[in-house]
Design an enzyme around this catalytic site. Structure first.
Site, PDB file in Angstrom:
ATOM      1  N   CYS A  93       0.833  -1.203   0.000  1.00  0.00           N
ATOM      2  CA  CYS A  93       0.000   0.000   0.000  1.00  0.00           C
ATOM      3  C   CYS A  93       0.870   1.256   0.000  1.00  0.00           C
ATOM      4  O   CYS A  93       1.395   1.655   1.051  1.00  0.00           O
ATOM      5  CB  CYS A  93      -0.924  -0.028   1.223  1.00  0.00           C
ATOM      6  SG  CYS A  93      -1.931   1.448   1.358  1.00  0.00           S
TER       7      CYS A  93
ATOM      8  N   CYS B 212      -0.394   4.109   2.183  1.00  0.00           N
ATOM      9  CA  CYS B 212      -0.246   3.908   3.633  1.00  0.00           C
ATOM     10  C   CYS B 212       1.215   4.081   4.054  1.00  0.00           C
ATOM     11  O   CYS B 212       1.495   4.657   5.091  1.00  0.00           O
ATOM     12  CB  CYS B 212      -0.671   2.502   4.058  1.00  0.00           C
ATOM     13  SG  CYS B 212      -2.119   1.863   3.248  1.00  0.00           S
ATOM     14  N   ASP B 213       2.135   3.538   3.274  1.00  0.00           N
ATOM     15  CA  ASP B 213       3.529   3.424   3.725  1.00  0.00           C
ATOM     16  C   ASP B 213       4.511   4.331   2.992  1.00  0.00           C
ATOM     17  O   ASP B 213       5.684   4.402   3.380  1.00  0.00           O
ATOM     18  CB  ASP B 213       4.008   1.962   3.561  1.00  0.00           C
ATOM     19  CG  ASP B 213       3.148   1.008   4.372  1.00  0.00           C
ATOM     20  OD1 ASP B 213       2.634   1.427   5.424  1.00  0.00           O
ATOM     21  OD2 ASP B 213       2.988  -0.152   3.949  1.00  0.00           O
TER      22      ASP B 213
END
Ligand code: NAP
Length: 311
Positions: A134, A137-138
């Site tokens: 992701c 997200c990261d």
């Protein structure tokens, strides 16, 4: 004690939430079960959604929030719970989660998909230590670093675009000499000077001790291997259906996607399917939303007939 509903919806992505909105408007006693503690499904992993009509450049999380608010305003009950089994008894479906069980006259399966794994050495043990599924997200963990993105579809190209704004250098590693992603995304990618596409290349191994330090690449045209130093690897090579524990309840295709037409009726009367888990050609938020509306409408008609026949 079992809780009895007209309709239980599994999954809170755009398909499940839309089905919930239509079910509330049809005044069905409805429960939506979501395995995560937050609604939105895969939409949450999208940094910018720029193909949802009327909402140019809205973030996936803002769109998810708006969907949930809309459904809740109509009174949809949403509960956390991961379904492990559905048992079909007469005209009823017994839906089991780890903590609870529910009875419903109809079910809409809108559980979506999960990430496909590269399945190469280093991937599992370095997950969360430089291997990610992701980018939104990261990505922030890789500020000014060098990363690789694996894949050639919309997700991989969107991830590479997103990461190009954060990272020093992004390698897009694709197994063929053509991307599958939408042309508009390809054009945007071509303008990013810090993105390099490695064509006809496959990640053969992800290398690192406590943290990713590089990848070994197989050049499938030449047949040789080279190493590449990277700080992170974003795997974006497509999805697999979340049909675990559900596949027995209706017919699926050979990949595990539920077979249903535009009316979202499966092979089992009373079971409907919507969104990415339905076998279909185009998986987008708009197609998931359309499925949600169709599935809830089909469920409503099914329930009207069922109650008429039971009188
Ligand atoms: P996808 O379209 O299935 O693409 C997967 C990519 O990964 C393909 O390029 C494929 O290569 C490659 N791949 C598959 N298995 C591989 C393996 N084992 N090793 C290396 N590469 C592998 O998946 P997606 O990009 O996640 O998209 C899924 C669906 O969501 C699509 O329908 C897409 O249109 C949609 N989506 C839409 C948007 C948007 O509209 N904004 C954003 C994200 C996703 P090949 O090309 O060689 O098959």
């Amino acid at each position: 004690m079992n809780k009895k509903y007209d309709l239980v919806i599994l999954g809170s992505g755009p398909a499940g939430i839309t089905a919930g909105i239509y079910a509330m408007r049809a005044q069905l006693k409805t429960l939506l079960l979501e395995k995560n503690y937050i609604t939105g499904g895969q939409m949450l992993n999208t940094y910018e959604v720029d193909n949802y009509p009327g909402m140019p450049l809205i973030s996936g999380s803002d769109l998810s929030e708006a969907f949930e608010e809309h459904a809740k305003r109509l009174g949809l009950a949403i509960q956390q719970g991961e379904v492990s089994n559905i048992i079909h008894e007469g005209h009823s479906f017994h839906i089991q989660t780890e903590q609870d069980s529910y009875v419903a006259d109809s079910v809409i399966i809108a559980t979506g998909t999960r990430h496909r794994l590269l399945d190469v050495p280093g991937e599992k043990n370095l997950a969360g230590m430089g291997v990610s599924y992701c980018a939104t997200c990261d990505g922030a963990f890789f500020k000014d670093k060098t990363v690789a993105v694996a894949g050639g579809g919309d997700t991989a190209v969107e991830d590479a675009l997103f990461l190009s704004r954060i990272c020093k250098k992004v390698y897009l590693i694709h197994r063929r000499d053509q991307l599958r992603a939408a042309k508009i995304l390809q054009d945007r990618l071509a303008k990013q000077e810090n993105v390099e596409i490695l064509w006809n290349c496959e990640i053969n191994e992800i290398v690192g001790e406590q943290q990713v330090s590089g990848v070994e690449i197989f050049h499938n045209k030449e047949g040789n291997y080279t190493g590449l130093d990277v700080d992170g690897v974003f795997v974006a090579i497509g999805s697999l259906p979340n049909s675990h524990g559900l596949g027995h309840i209706a017919d699926t295709d050979s990949n595990g996607y539920f077979i249903a037409g535009e009316d979202c009726k499966t092979s089992t009367p009373g079971i409907f399917t919507a969104g990415d888990i339905r076998a279909k050609a185009l998986r987008q938020i708009v197609t998931a939303v359309a499925d949600g509306a169709n599935a809830a409408t089909s469920a409503f008609r099914y329930l009207v007939d069922l109650h008429k026949n039971c009188q």
